[in-house]
Design a protein around this motif. Structure first.
Motif, PDB file in Angstrom:
ATOM      1  N   ALA A 238      38.950  26.453  34.962  1.00  0.00           N
ATOM      2  CA  ALA A 238      40.183  27.114  34.538  1.00  0.00           C
ATOM      3  C   ALA A 238      40.325  27.121  33.017  1.00  0.00           C
ATOM      4  CB  ALA A 238      41.391  26.435  35.180  1.00  0.00           C
ATOM      5  N   GLY A 239      39.941  26.043  32.350  1.00  0.00           N
ATOM      6  CA  GLY A 239      40.039  26.004  30.899  1.00  0.00           C
ATOM      7  C   GLY A 239      39.143  27.040  30.237  1.00  0.00           C
ATOM      8  N   GLY A 240      37.897  27.155  30.721  1.00  0.00           N
ATOM      9  CA  GLY A 240      37.005  28.176  30.190  1.00  0.00           C
ATOM     10  C   GLY A 240      37.518  29.575  30.468  1.00  0.00           C
ATOM     11  N   SER A 241      38.066  29.788  31.662  1.00  0.00           N
ATOM     12  CA  SER A 241      38.578  31.111  32.029  1.00  0.00           C
ATOM     13  C   SER A 241      39.796  31.491  31.200  1.00  0.00           C
ATOM     14  CB  SER A 241      38.925  31.139  33.522  1.00  0.00           C
ATOM     15  OG  SER A 241      37.781  30.913  34.318  1.00  0.00           O
ATOM     16  N   VAL A 242      40.723  30.545  31.025  1.00  0.00           N
ATOM     17  CA  VAL A 242      41.925  30.818  30.237  1.00  0.00           C
ATOM     18  C   VAL A 242      41.561  31.106  28.786  1.00  0.00           C
ATOM     19  CG1 VAL A 242      44.031  29.782  29.321  1.00  0.00           C
ATOM     20  CG2 VAL A 242      43.501  29.568  31.733  1.00  0.00           C
ATOM     21  N   SER A 243      40.579  30.396  28.246  1.00  0.00           N
ATOM     22  CA  SER A 243      40.172  30.637  26.865  1.00  0.00           C
ATOM     23  C   SER A 243      39.560  32.020  26.699  1.00  0.00           C
ATOM     24  CB  SER A 243      39.171  29.570  26.412  1.00  0.00           C
ATOM     25  OG  SER A 243      37.922  29.730  27.061  1.00  0.00           O
ATOM     26  N   LEU A 244      39.037  32.587  27.772  1.00  0.00           N
ATOM     27  CA  LEU A 244      38.377  33.894  27.700  1.00  0.00           C
ATOM     28  C   LEU A 244      39.335  35.050  27.973  1.00  0.00           C
ATOM     29  CD1 LEU A 244      35.681  35.413  27.346  1.00  0.00           C
ATOM     30  CD2 LEU A 244      35.301  35.137  29.806  1.00  0.00           C
ATOM     31  N   VAL A 245      40.169  34.924  29.019  1.00  0.00           N
ATOM     32  CA  VAL A 245      41.002  36.066  29.443  1.00  0.00           C
ATOM     33  C   VAL A 245      42.492  35.772  29.406  1.00  0.00           C
ATOM     34  CG1 VAL A 245      39.158  36.942  30.904  1.00  0.00           C
ATOM     35  CG2 VAL A 245      40.881  35.441  31.902  1.00  0.00           C
ATOM     36  N   GLY A 246      42.891  34.552  29.042  1.00  0.00           N
ATOM     37  CA  GLY A 246      44.310  34.240  29.020  1.00  0.00           C
ATOM     38  C   GLY A 246      44.789  33.671  30.353  1.00  0.00           C
ATOM     39  N   GLY A 247      46.093  33.499  30.456  1.00  0.00           N
ATOM     40  CA  GLY A 247      46.662  32.843  31.638  1.00  0.00           C
ATOM     41  C   GLY A 247      46.922  33.809  32.779  1.00  0.00           C
ATOM     42  N   ILE A 248      45.966  33.966  33.664  1.00  0.00           N
ATOM     43  CA  ILE A 248      46.128  34.816  34.847  1.00  0.00           C
ATOM     44  C   ILE A 248      46.508  33.916  36.018  1.00  0.00           C
ATOM     45  CG2 ILE A 248      45.016  36.426  36.428  1.00  0.00           C
ATOM     46  CD1 ILE A 248      43.197  37.297  34.187  1.00  0.00           C
ATOM     47  N   SER A 249      47.716  34.083  36.504  1.00  0.00           N
ATOM     48  CA  SER A 249      48.232  33.210  37.563  1.00  0.00           C
ATOM     49  C   SER A 249      47.969  33.787  38.943  1.00  0.00           C
ATOM     50  CB  SER A 249      49.746  33.011  37.377  1.00  0.00           C
ATOM     51  OG  SER A 249      50.043  32.504  36.105  1.00  0.00           O
ATOM     52  N   PHE A 250      48.135  32.922  39.940  1.00  0.00           N
ATOM     53  CA  PHE A 250      48.170  33.256  41.361  1.00  0.00           C
ATOM     54  C   PHE A 250      46.801  33.495  42.010  1.00  0.00           C
ATOM     55  CE2 PHE A 250      52.516  34.480  40.095  1.00  0.00           C
ATOM     56  CZ  PHE A 250      53.207  33.667  40.968  1.00  0.00           C
ATOM     57  N   ILE A 251      45.741  33.748  41.245  1.00  0.00           N
ATOM     58  CA  ILE A 251      44.429  33.896  41.893  1.00  0.00           C
ATOM     59  C   ILE A 251      44.058  32.596  42.584  1.00  0.00           C
ATOM     60  CG2 ILE A 251      41.951  34.209  41.496  1.00  0.00           C
ATOM     61  CD1 ILE A 251      42.568  36.192  39.366  1.00  0.00           C
ATOM     62  N   GLY A 252      44.260  31.481  41.885  1.00  0.00           N
ATOM     63  CA  GLY A 252      43.934  30.185  42.470  1.00  0.00           C
ATOM     64  C   GLY A 252      44.849  29.769  43.602  1.00  0.00           C
ATOM     65  N   LEU A 253      45.942  30.479  43.788  1.00  0.00           N
ATOM     66  CA  LEU A 253      46.866  30.169  44.882  1.00  0.00           C
ATOM     67  C   LEU A 253      46.594  31.009  46.117  1.00  0.00           C
ATOM     68  CD1 LEU A 253      49.442  28.793  46.002  1.00  0.00           C
ATOM     69  CD2 LEU A 253      50.737  30.662  44.975  1.00  0.00           C
ATOM     70  N   ILE A 254      46.516  32.337  45.928  1.00  0.00           N
ATOM     71  CA  ILE A 254      46.447  33.223  47.095  1.00  0.00           C
ATOM     72  C   ILE A 254      45.040  33.358  47.657  1.00  0.00           C
ATOM     73  CG2 ILE A 254      48.461  34.521  46.340  1.00  0.00           C
ATOM     74  CD1 ILE A 254      46.679  36.698  45.322  1.00  0.00           C
ATOM     75  N   VAL A 255      44.009  33.291  46.804  1.00  0.00           N
ATOM     76  CA  VAL A 255      42.642  33.498  47.290  1.00  0.00           C
ATOM     77  C   VAL A 255      42.197  32.394  48.247  1.00  0.00           C
ATOM     78  CG1 VAL A 255      40.218  33.601  46.601  1.00  0.00           C
ATOM     79  CG2 VAL A 255      41.915  34.977  45.398  1.00  0.00           C
ATOM     80  N   PRO A 256      42.395  31.094  47.921  1.00  0.00           N
ATOM     81  CA  PRO A 256      41.995  30.060  48.887  1.00  0.00           C
ATOM     82  C   PRO A 256      42.688  30.193  50.242  1.00  0.00           C
ATOM     83  CG  PRO A 256      42.347  29.090  46.739  1.00  0.00           C
ATOM     84  CD  PRO A 256      42.846  30.491  46.649  1.00  0.00           C
ATOM     85  N   HIS A 257      43.952  30.637  50.247  1.00  0.00           N
ATOM     86  CA  HIS A 257      44.650  30.842  51.516  1.00  0.00           C
ATOM     87  C   HIS A 257      44.002  31.960  52.321  1.00  0.00           C
ATOM     88  CE1 HIS A 257      48.129  28.124  51.407  1.00  0.00           C
ATOM     89  NE2 HIS A 257      48.087  28.274  50.095  1.00  0.00           N
ATOM     90  N   ALA A 258      43.640  33.048  51.643  1.00  0.00           N
ATOM     91  CA  ALA A 258      42.971  34.149  52.329  1.00  0.00           C
ATOM     92  C   ALA A 258      41.630  33.690  52.886  1.00  0.00           C
ATOM     93  CB  ALA A 258      42.773  35.324  51.377  1.00  0.00           C
ATOM     94  N   ALA A 259      40.893  32.884  52.120  1.00  0.00           N
ATOM     95  CA  ALA A 259      39.594  32.389  52.573  1.00  0.00           C
ATOM     96  C   ALA A 259      39.738  31.469  53.784  1.00  0.00           C
ATOM     97  CB  ALA A 259      38.893  31.662  51.427  1.00  0.00           C
ATOM     98  N   ARG A 260      40.743  30.592  53.745  1.00  0.00           N
ATOM     99  CA  ARG A 260      40.950  29.698  54.894  1.00  0.00           C
ATOM    100  C   ARG A 260      41.365  30.476  56.133  1.00  0.00           C
ATOM    101  NH1 ARG A 260      42.726  25.731  50.947  1.00  0.00           N
ATOM    102  NH2 ARG A 260      44.769  26.703  50.873  1.00  0.00           N
ATOM    103  N   PHE A 261      42.150  31.526  55.948  1.00  0.00           N
ATOM    104  CA  PHE A 261      42.543  32.356  57.086  1.00  0.00           C
ATOM    105  C   PHE A 261      41.316  33.013  57.721  1.00  0.00           C
ATOM    106  CE2 PHE A 261      43.719  36.574  58.735  1.00  0.00           C
ATOM    107  CZ  PHE A 261      44.614  36.199  59.725  1.00  0.00           C
ATOM    108  N   MET A 262      40.350  33.367  56.891  1.00  0.00           N
ATOM    109  CA  MET A 262      39.159  34.047  57.408  1.00  0.00           C
ATOM    110  C   MET A 262      38.191  33.092  58.103  1.00  0.00           C
ATOM    111  SD  MET A 262      38.200  36.650  54.303  1.00  0.00           S
ATOM    112  CE  MET A 262      39.260  38.033  53.867  1.00  0.00           C
ATOM    113  N   VAL A 263      37.916  31.932  57.481  1.00  0.00           N
ATOM    114  CA  VAL A 263      36.821  31.089  57.973  1.00  0.00           C
ATOM    115  C   VAL A 263      37.224  29.656  58.286  1.00  0.00           C
ATOM    116  CG1 VAL A 263      35.100  32.471  56.772  1.00  0.00           C
ATOM    117  CG2 VAL A 263      36.102  30.503  55.621  1.00  0.00           C
TER     118      VAL A 263
END
Length: 333
Positions: A246-271
Motif C-alpha cells: 500500500a505504501g508503494g502504491s500510494v506513493s505512485l498513484v495517491g490515495g485510492i480507497s475501497f479497492i482493498g475493501l470490496i475486492v477481497p469480499h468479491a473474491a471470497r464470494f467467488m471461491v
C-alpha cells in the motif's frame, strides 16, 4: 456453511483463466482508448510514429501502474482483513493514506516536494512513519491485539488527515493536493513506474508466500497458537508486506480507497474464505478493477482526466454500506 460460487478445482482454474483473459482484454482496451485515437492495429504495427509515442510513453505506463497498484491495494486489504479478523478494514487502517498525504503536504509547504519523485519519496516516508506509529500504539507488552490496532489506526489516520488539511489551508495547497489525495494515474511515465515496480512485485510475491500462515491465522488466535504459529511474528511480517504494497502504491498513484475493501469480499464470494484460494483471485480482480476504472476516468470527461479514486469510491461506498448492514445483521461489529 459459507456461500461460495465456485468449489471445485476445475471451476477455480477456469475462473483464474477467465480473469487472466479479462485482464488482457482490459489492457488492450486501455492502450487503444484515448483522445488521440488508435486501435489494435496501431499497437501491433507501431505506426504512425506520433501515435505510437503516445501509446508507449503515456498509455502503457498508466496501464502497468494500474495493474501493479490495483493488485497491491487488493492484496494489502485482504491481508489486513485476515490479520485483524475484521472484514470491514483495508490497508488505510494502518494510516498509510493519511500518513502519505501529510508528508506530501509538508513537503509541498516546505518546498522539498515540487517534483513527482520528490512527492513519491515524501509519500513513502510518511506512510512508513504512520505504520510504525500504529503498530507501536497497537501493541502492548509485545502482544498485538487486532481490536487495539483497529482503534489506533483509526485515531492516527483521523489525526494525520486533520493536520494535512490544516497545512493545506494555511499554505493554499488544497487545490494542488486534491488531485493527488483523490488518487490519479494522470501524468504517469516509465521512470515513475520503474521506481516502484520492483518493490511492488517483491511485496506481491511475499504476500502470496504468507498465504499458508494466514490460512492458519484465519482459524483464530487460540487455534493458531495451538498449531505452533508465532502470532506476533506473522502479524509483523504481514504488516511489513501491507506497508510495502500500500505504501508503494500510494506513493505512485495517491490515495485510492475501497479497492482493498470490496475486492477481497468479491473474491471470497467467488471461491470461499481460504487464503490460498481467494488471495490470487483478489490480486487479479484488483488489477482488473483499476485498469477499467482508469479507462473510465480518461473517457467520462474527455479530454480532461477524472481522478480514478473518485470513480472507485462511487462504486465502493454503496458496497461498503451493504457490507456494513450485513455485518450489523450478523452482529460482527
Amino acid at each position: 456453511m459459507e456461500r461460495v460460487c465456485i468449489r471445485s478445482i476445475g471451476g477455480y482454474i477456469l475462473l483464474i483463466g477467465l480473469l487472466v483473459l479479462g485482464l488482457l482484454g482490459a489492457v488492450v482496451l486501455a492502450v487503444t482508448t484515448g483522445v488521440a485515437g488508435g486501435g489494435l492495429q496501431a499497437v501491433i504495427s507501431r505506426t504512425p510514429e506520433p501515435l505510437w509515442d503516445i501509446i508507449w510513453n503515456m498509455r502503457f505506463p498508466r496501464v502497468v501502474a494500474a495493474l501493479l497498484t490495483g493488485a497491491s491495494f487488493a492484496l494489502a486489504g485482504a491481508i489486513m482483513q485476515l490479520v485483524t479478523h475484521n472484514p470491514l478494514v483495508d490497508s488505510g487502517l494502518l494510516g498509510i493514506n493519511s500518513g502519505a498525504g501529510l508528508a506530501v503536504a509538508f513537503g509541498a509547504a516546505a518546498g522539498t516536494a515540487h517534483s513527482y519523485r520528490g512527492s513519491m519519496l515524501h509519500a513513502f516516508c510518511g506512510a512508513a512513519i504512520a505504520v510504525f506509529l500504529v503498530i507501536r500504539l497497537g501493541s502492548q507488552r509485545e502482544k498485538q491485539e487486532p481490536a487495539l490496532l483497529v482503534l489506533s489506526g483509526s485515531a492516527i489516520a483521523a489525526f494525520l488527515t486533520a493536520v494535512t488539511q490544516a497545512i493545506a489551508l494555511a499554505h493554499g495547497l488544497s487545490k494542488s493536493l486534491s488531485f493527488w489525495t483523490a488518487g490519479s494515474l494522470s501524468g504517469m511515465t516509465w521512470p515513475h513506474v520503474m521506481a516502484v515496480a520492483p518493490w511492488l512485485c517483491v511485496a506481491l510475491l511475499s504476500g502470496c508466500l504468507l498465504a499458508p500462515h494466514l490460512s492458519i491465522l484465519s482459524l483464530g488466535n487460540e487455534m493458531s497458537r495451538g498449531l505452533g504459529i508465532n502470532l506476533p511474528l506473522i502479524r509483523t511480517l504481514s504488516f511489513i508486506v501491507v506497508f510495502a504494497l500500500a505504501g508503494g502504491s500510494v506513493s505512485l498513484v495517491g490515495g485510492i480507497s475501497f479497492i482493498g475493501l470490496i475486492v477481497p469480499h468479491a473474491a471470497r464470494f467467488m471461491v470461499g474464505h481460504r487464503p490460498l484460494r481467494f488471495l490470487p483471485v483478489s490480486i487479479l480482480l484488483g488489477a482488473l478493477l483499476l485498469v477499467l476504472a482508469d479507462v473510465a476516468a480518461r473517457t467520462v470527461n474527455a479530454p480532461f482526466d477524472t481522478p480514478v479514486g473518485a470513480l472507485v469510491s462511487l462504486l465502493g461506498v454503496p458496497i461498503f454500506l451493504v457490507l456494513l448492514r450485513r455485518a450489523e445483521g450478523s452482529r460482527t461489529l
